[in-house]
Design an enzyme around this catalytic site. Structure first.
Site, PDB file in Angstrom:
ATOM      1  N   GLU A   1       0.986  -1.173   0.137  1.00  0.00           N
ATOM      2  CA  GLU A   1       0.164  -0.075  -0.033  1.00  0.00           C
ATOM      3  C   GLU A   1       0.895   1.257   0.013  1.00  0.00           C
ATOM      4  O   GLU A   1       1.446   1.423   0.994  1.00  0.00           O
ATOM      5  CB  GLU A   1      -1.086   0.135   1.166  1.00  0.00           C
TER       6      GLU A   1
ATOM      7  N   CYS B   1      -1.700   8.900   2.577  1.00  0.00           N
ATOM      8  CA  CYS B   1      -1.253   8.338   1.306  1.00  0.00           C
ATOM      9  C   CYS B   1      -2.258   8.588   0.371  1.00  0.00           C
ATOM     10  O   CYS B   1      -2.007   8.813  -0.863  1.00  0.00           O
ATOM     11  CB  CYS B   1      -1.160   6.789   1.385  1.00  0.00           C
TER      12      CYS B   1
END
Ligand code: NAP
Ligand code: MG
Length: 497
Positions: free
Chosen positions: A268, A302
């Site tokens: 991720e 993110c």
């Protein structure tokens, strides 16, 4: 005036923290320790043992024993109850965990209380329910070479084994939960390396997991550095899978390290997510929504909405509104009750983010709000809005991971889809419009793992999360994550009658 710390938090940070291996608190084999600083002051918050390769090896062996031993002998229901209990204990210790998180990471206590901690508790509860629902299929065979034969064929979904998990510092407890919850629900054992900047909440979680009844060795927590402990874990031959969250750059190193024994890999990684405001959007929603998309967690997400695209007819209004919000945000230590935005996590991130502010200015971007470091002490950066950018600028292409948004105008739907996708990343996107057909049509055109319509930063344990392109491999949360933590075995029996 800051919030009074709970006694348990004071005690926790006053004692040097150790590694958690095989259910025991142990010193690092090297005897080394490192300091985790308070990002609001730069002063040392706590001392923590520093794991490296030898400790990783010890933890992997403990995880293997637990995998082959007590953990695999438990029923799925027993495992599910323990995972549920972890969620309960997080909730019972919510204030303590929120304070630790705020101290170690810098985020406002008020945010940790309503986001990080309850989301972590919910994640364990959601995954607890899956423990008893991991199922295979029965499959009908029709082999042409044996038309008269009868078969009984089925699949088993089995745990991958020993899993290495490496997590970042932006949501320390929540990232631990995202990783541990599904790995436990599917019967794996784990060696977890928290980020060097924020090891404390994962260490406290280890205590709570033991209290919840997790057998020794099922979860091992090794604070330490990425280049040593993290690299050793990613390369270890006894590890069957590595799950990583962090920068795309380190994600590529993980893939190389994992090649030695071809362990399974999920990643991720970073993002540069577009947030798109159409002319028919409700400005009362879209303006605060665009500000929240980038400024939530100081832009250290993110999935931060770091590229703001606004229809040209609304560009000035929306940019002025976001800039006003940016200027009105109160910066301060996370534990101060008035604080709306805390410091960045580290001196390194402060230098990185202010470096981007300089490079943006040098390349010709104009600062509409913010643009500098805030104060002399701690790692604070002003919420910043940049305009007059070009698609080739570093501030437009690269993940800044701070409270910095670049805004540009667009004219129509096809153009905006191309601009939104003009990035190496593909993690998230936001769309603000009252036209539902346009919203869903654009959602299909965007190459990203999550698309939010008239909202942003909505996370749920049931909603799969992950990236297209260089934003990652695989999905976390939802039932999709269960595939990342299981192997499928086909069993085929011929029935001789
Ligand atoms: P990072 O280096 O990718 O760190 C993430 C995790 O990986 C940490 O636990 C880190 O350990 C570990 N690590 C580092 N090098 C490693 C290696 N060679 N092998 C195995 N593990 C390793 O991220 P960062 O340095 O903290 O931040 C740099 C940039 O990464 C940020 O500015 C941001 O752009 C991006 N980032 C993205 C996310 C995300 O959620 N996608 C999260 C954090 C950062 P250490 O703690 O010792 O570094
Ligand atoms: Mg790093």
């Amino acid at each position: 005036m800051t919030v009074t710390l709970e006694k348990s938090v004071e005690d926790f940070i006053a004692t040097p923290r150790r590694l958690f291996i095989d259910g025991q608190w142990v010193e690092a084999a090297s005897g080394k320790v490192f300091a985790t600083p308070n990002p609001a002051t730069g002063e040392t918050l706590a001392q923590v043992a520093e794991a490296d390769a030898e400790d990783v090896d010890r933890a992997v062996r403990a995880a293997r024993r637990a995998f082959e031993g007590p953990w695999s002998r438990m029923t799925a229901s027993q495992r599910g109850r323990i995972i549920w209990r972890i969620g309960d204990l997080i909730e019972e210790h919510a204030e303590e965990l929120a304070q630790l998180e705020s101290l170690d990471n810098g985020k406002p206590l008020s945010v940790a209380r309503v986001a990080d901690i309850p989301l972590a508790a919910e994640l364990f509860r959601y995954m607890a329910g899956w423990a008893t629902k991991i199922e295979g299929n029965t499959i009908t065979l029709s082999p042409p070479f044996a038309p008269d034969a009868a078969f009984h064929a089925y699949t088993l979904r089995e745990p991958v084994g020993v899993v290495g998990q490496i997590i970042p510092w932006n949501f320390p407890l929540l990232m631990a939960a995202w990783k541990l919850g599904p790995a436990l629900a599917t019967g794996n054992t784990i060696v977890l390396k928290p980020a060097e900047q924020t090891p404390l909440s994962a260490l406290r979680l280890a205590e709570l997991m033991a209290e919840a009844g997790l057998p020794d060795g099922v979860v091992n927590v090794l604070p330490g550095y990425g280049e040593t402990a993290g690299a050793a874990l990613a390369a270890h031959d006894g590890v069957n899978k590595i799950a990583f969250t962090g920068s795309t750059e380190v994600g590529k190193l993980i893939v190389h390290a994992a090649a030695g024994n071809l362990k399974k890999v999920t990643l991720e990684l970073g993002g540069k997510s577009p947030n798109i405001v159409f002319d028919d959007a409700d400005p009362e929603l879209a303006i605060p929504g665009a500000a929240n998309a980038i400024f939530f967690n100081h832009g250290q997400c993110c999935v931060a909405g770091s590229r703001l695209f606004v229809h040209e007819s609304r560009f000035e209004q929306v940019v002025a509104g976001v800039a006003d919000i940016a200027r009105g945000i109160t910066l301060g230590p996370g534990l101060h009750p008035d604080t709306q935005m805390g410091p960045l996590v580290s001196d390194e991130q402060l230098r990185r983010v202010t470096g981007y502010l300089d490079s943006g200015r040098e390349e010709g971007a104009r600062t509409v709000a913010g643009g500098s470091r805030y104060g002399e002490r701690g790692y604070f950066v002003e919420p910043t809005v940049l305009v007059d950018t070009r698609p080739d600028m570093a501030v437009v292409r690269e993940e800044i991971f701070g409270p910095v948004v670049v805004a540009s105008p667009f004219a129509d739907l096809d153009e905006i889809a191309a601009q939104a996708n003009d990035t190496a990343y593909g993690l998230g996107a936001g769309i603000w419009t009252r036209d539902i057909s346009k919203a869903h049509a654009l959602a299909r055109k965007i190459r990203a793992g999550t698309v939010w319509i008239n909202c942003y930063n909505v996370f749920d344990a049931a909603l799969p999360f992950g990236g297209y392109k260089q934003s990652g491999w695989g999905r976390e949360m939802g039932h999709e994550v269960l595939e990342a933590y299981t192997e499928v075995k086909a069993v085929c029996a011929q029935l001789h009658t």
